[in-house]
Design a protein around this motif. Sequence first.
Motif, PDB file in Angstrom:
ATOM      1  N   UNK A   1       0.826  -1.211   0.000  1.00 27.69           N
ATOM      2  CA  UNK A   1       0.000   0.000   0.000  1.00 27.69           C
ATOM      3  C   UNK A   1       0.862   1.264   0.000  1.00 27.69           C
ATOM      4  N   UNK A   2       1.986   1.207   0.712  1.00 25.85           N
ATOM      5  CA  UNK A   2       2.878   2.377   0.727  1.00 25.85           C
ATOM      6  C   UNK A   2       3.440   2.641  -0.669  1.00 25.85           C
ATOM      7  N   UNK A   3       3.876   1.584  -1.362  1.00 25.74           N
ATOM      8  CA  UNK A   3       4.409   1.736  -2.727  1.00 25.74           C
ATOM      9  C   UNK A   3       3.344   2.303  -3.659  1.00 25.74           C
ATOM     10  N   UNK A   4       2.124   1.786  -3.561  1.00 25.34           N
ATOM     11  CA  UNK A   4       1.025   2.252  -4.415  1.00 25.34           C
ATOM     12  C   UNK A   4       0.758   3.736  -4.176  1.00 25.34           C
ATOM     13  N   UNK A   5       0.700   4.128  -2.907  1.00 27.24           N
ATOM     14  CA  UNK A   5       0.412   5.529  -2.575  1.00 27.24           C
ATOM     15  C   UNK A   5       1.502   6.454  -3.090  1.00 27.24           C
ATOM     16  N   UNK A   6       2.775   6.053  -2.906  1.00 22.72           N
ATOM     17  CA  UNK A   6       3.894   6.876  -3.377  1.00 22.72           C
ATOM     18  C   UNK A   6       3.903   6.978  -4.896  1.00 22.72           C
TER      19      UNK A   6
ATOM     20  N   UNK B   1      -7.267   5.479  -0.031  1.00 19.28           N
ATOM     21  CA  UNK B   1      -8.727   5.330  -0.005  1.00 19.28           C
ATOM     22  C   UNK B   1      -9.399   5.947  -1.218  1.00 19.28           C
ATOM     23  N   UNK B   2      -8.722   6.904  -1.855  1.00 14.85           N
ATOM     24  CA  UNK B   2      -9.259   7.499  -3.078  1.00 14.85           C
ATOM     25  C   UNK B   2      -9.070   6.552  -4.266  1.00 14.85           C
ATOM     26  N   UNK B   3      -7.993   5.764  -4.203  1.00 15.21           N
ATOM     27  CA  UNK B   3      -7.661   4.870  -5.310  1.00 15.21           C
ATOM     28  C   UNK B   3      -8.483   3.585  -5.279  1.00 15.21           C
ATOM     29  N   UNK B   4      -8.640   3.001  -4.076  1.00 18.70           N
ATOM     30  CA  UNK B   4      -9.307   1.701  -3.961  1.00 18.70           C
ATOM     31  C   UNK B   4     -10.292   1.711  -2.804  1.00 18.70           C
ATOM     32  N   UNK B   5     -11.437   1.120  -3.063  1.00 20.06           N
ATOM     33  CA  UNK B   5     -12.471   0.999  -2.032  1.00 20.06           C
ATOM     34  C   UNK B   5     -12.229  -0.239  -1.172  1.00 20.06           C
ATOM     35  N   UNK B   6     -11.705  -1.282  -1.810  1.00 20.77           N
ATOM     36  CA  UNK B   6     -11.394  -2.534  -1.104  1.00 20.77           C
ATOM     37  C   UNK B   6     -10.115  -3.114  -1.691  1.00 20.77           C
ATOM     38  N   UNK B   7      -9.253  -3.711  -0.822  1.00 24.59           N
ATOM     39  CA  UNK B   7      -7.956  -4.215  -1.258  1.00 24.59           C
ATOM     40  C   UNK B   7      -7.637  -5.456  -0.429  1.00 24.59           C
ATOM     41  N   UNK B   8      -7.456  -6.605  -1.094  1.00 26.38           N
ATOM     42  CA  UNK B   8      -7.188  -7.858  -0.381  1.00 26.38           C
ATOM     43  C   UNK B   8      -5.831  -7.823   0.307  1.00 26.38           C
TER      44      UNK B   8
ATOM     45  N   UNK C   1     -15.489  -1.265  -9.934  1.00 21.63           N
ATOM     46  CA  UNK C   1     -14.812  -2.184 -10.860  1.00 21.63           C
ATOM     47  C   UNK C   1     -13.873  -3.124 -10.098  1.00 21.63           C
ATOM     48  N   UNK C   2     -13.888  -4.414 -10.469  1.00 21.94           N
ATOM     49  CA  UNK C   2     -12.966  -5.388  -9.882  1.00 21.94           C
ATOM     50  C   UNK C   2     -11.678  -5.378 -10.695  1.00 21.94           C
ATOM     51  N   UNK C   3     -10.546  -5.223 -10.001  1.00 18.40           N
ATOM     52  CA  UNK C   3      -9.269  -5.097 -10.690  1.00 18.40           C
ATOM     53  C   UNK C   3      -8.223  -5.993 -10.026  1.00 18.40           C
ATOM     54  N   UNK C   4      -7.129  -6.207 -10.754  1.00 24.35           N
ATOM     55  CA  UNK C   4      -5.934  -6.880 -10.221  1.00 24.35           C
ATOM     56  C   UNK C   4      -4.814  -5.855 -10.201  1.00 24.35           C
ATOM     57  N   UNK C   5      -4.146  -5.721  -9.050  1.00 27.73           N
ATOM     58  CA  UNK C   5      -3.106  -4.705  -8.874  1.00 27.73           C
ATOM     59  C   UNK C   5      -1.752  -5.401  -8.701  1.00 27.73           C
ATOM     60  N   UNK C   6      -0.831  -5.119  -9.594  1.00 27.68           N
ATOM     61  CA  UNK C   6       0.511  -5.702  -9.551  1.00 27.68           C
ATOM     62  C   UNK C   6       1.469  -4.678  -8.958  1.00 27.68           C
ATOM     63  N   UNK C   7       2.236  -5.094  -7.932  1.00 31.24           N
ATOM     64  CA  UNK C   7       3.127  -4.184  -7.218  1.00 31.24           C
ATOM     65  C   UNK C   7       4.545  -4.746  -7.246  1.00 31.24           C
ATOM     66  N   UNK C   8       5.493  -3.926  -7.658  1.00 29.10           N
ATOM     67  CA  UNK C   8       6.889  -4.350  -7.746  1.00 29.10           C
ATOM     68  C   UNK C   8       7.464  -4.584  -6.351  1.00 29.10           C
ATOM     69  N   UNK C   9       8.318  -5.587  -6.220  1.00 23.95           N
ATOM     70  CA  UNK C   9       8.966  -5.859  -4.933  1.00 23.95           C
ATOM     71  C   UNK C   9       9.899  -4.707  -4.557  1.00 23.95           C
TER      72      UNK C   9
ATOM     73  N   UNK D   1     -12.292  -0.744  -7.168  1.00 22.34           N
ATOM     74  CA  UNK D   1     -12.173   0.704  -7.260  1.00 22.34           C
ATOM     75  C   UNK D   1     -13.435   1.372  -6.687  1.00 22.34           C
ATOM     76  N   UNK D   2     -13.365   2.672  -6.366  1.00 17.19           N
ATOM     77  CA  UNK D   2     -14.551   3.359  -5.830  1.00 17.19           C
ATOM     78  C   UNK D   2     -15.772   3.294  -6.738  1.00 17.19           C
ATOM     79  N   UNK D   3     -15.582   3.147  -8.050  1.00 21.81           N
ATOM     80  CA  UNK D   3     -16.742   3.063  -8.952  1.00 21.81           C
ATOM     81  C   UNK D   3     -17.216   1.623  -9.146  1.00 21.81           C
TER      82      UNK D   3
END
Length: 520
Positions: A107-112, A119-126, A147-155, A143-145
């Motif tokens: 979540x920190x990487x995504x926010x940065x 909370x603006x980017x995602x309504x729910x996050x596993x 939509x079901x999405x898959x989020x890939x985050x770099x290590x 997403x807040x609207x």
Amino acid sequence: MIRFVRNSFRLLGMARTLARHDALFPLALVPGGKLLAFFARLTAPFSRRSDLPPGRRLARALEELGPAFIKLGQTLATRSDLIGDDVAADLSSLQDRLPPFSVKIAKRIITEQLAEPFDVLFDQFDDEPVAAASIAQVHFATTPDGREVAVKVLRPDIKVRFARDLDLFYWVAEIVELTQPRLRRLKPIETVKALEDSVHLEMDLRFEAAAASEFRDNFDSDPTYYIPQIDWERTAEHVMTMERVKGVRIDNVEALDRMGVDRSALLAKAAGAFFQQVFRDGFFHADMHPGNLFVDETGQVSVVDFGIMGRVDKQTRLYLAEMLLGFLTRDYHRVAEVHFEAGYVPRNQSLENFQQACRSIGEPILGKELADISVGRLLGQLFQVTEQFGMETQPQLLMLQKTMIVAEGLSRILSPNENMWELSRPLIEEWMRENLGPEAKIKEATLQAGSMLRRLPRVLEAAEQAASVFTDQGLRLHPDTIAAMRGKASNGQGKSTGFSRHTLILWVAIAALGAAVFLK
């Protein structure tokens, strides 16, 4: 000197890990490898013999060594010419799985990266990732609207770790090329460079997103083969968000049967899509293992994970098509000719001897039942016999060959008694007719003529400038020559020859145009 000492110790540590898994055989390619293997086996704790095949033992060792070594193993899986068919096949199933990093870090990487409150980017996050690989991990989110999405985050810190390991790979490859002349044709440094380029692309998720977008455009009109849409607003260098796809893995035959999916029809769709990727588009998914392919109740195939993609240019596709057609029709003379025409085999080699080598490869494979014929294996054996003919490694064909083997293995899971190439035959014949038949030759000639005509104004302009150099910028000519050019010389009957300045320009233009066409 510092690099030598650092990498020597790291090489010994790597050898000890190989020894623990009884997988020291790759050290035979390294100068002093036998001595290194001896010390590694002597000092490695819990070193043991294993009954597993060599490739499986090596795969387990590479998984323990970490992300860069897993990627190295995946690259070596395309190099059957270097490590042999059996080991390459075992490495093709190398599991790119690592323990996940915490959701808090994700979540920190995504926010940065996205510069927005989470909370603006995602309504729910596993909290738990659905997949954790060597370079990134994937979480499902909403997403807040809605939509079901898959989020890939770099290590985190993955770039630093890869840079360190790549330096070791380059160092070993340089030593091999310096001390093992017979192995230079296998291009070990170029293999590491290909790995580095691939990894650098994978480490910028914007490139993967672009590949997915291009792939989606290529299959936009195909309802049976689906590529999820990229959410560009939630995509950055270290984060990629795409539409979530649902379905069962394509190799889960029990679930497919329960859903009532016709596996034969499914194989035909998948085979056709693979052919279109390679020959129509020259842009193919090079990581086509079953975990990246999902099937829904309608039989639609959805594809994910676009980090490893391959490209084949038009000329290579034409050579490849002729080569495969030659093998399948047992026209080994044409197969040999294609290799020489493409420059794969040096001109100083014997065409007849190479034709004989091609026959020795094709006959044992093509003599099998249709369902057992493997074009991927055929190409692999072809690459293995090329050393005596001085054929250099073709990296783009090696990646394609590895992908073919994976696709063929998947086709046998879906429908053991059918051959994917036979199912693709109508597409193959149509593509060959369009690209190698008489109509294609006429079309190519028309395009060349059109290109020549489009260049004509520039050629004429250049010719006029050249003529001005002759006539206006002081180039010294004999007076009689100047008189002849101006039409003042007599033709023997007191008449002008009519050779004006404009005539000179025209002739220079014609000569320049001819040179341009000849040198094209």
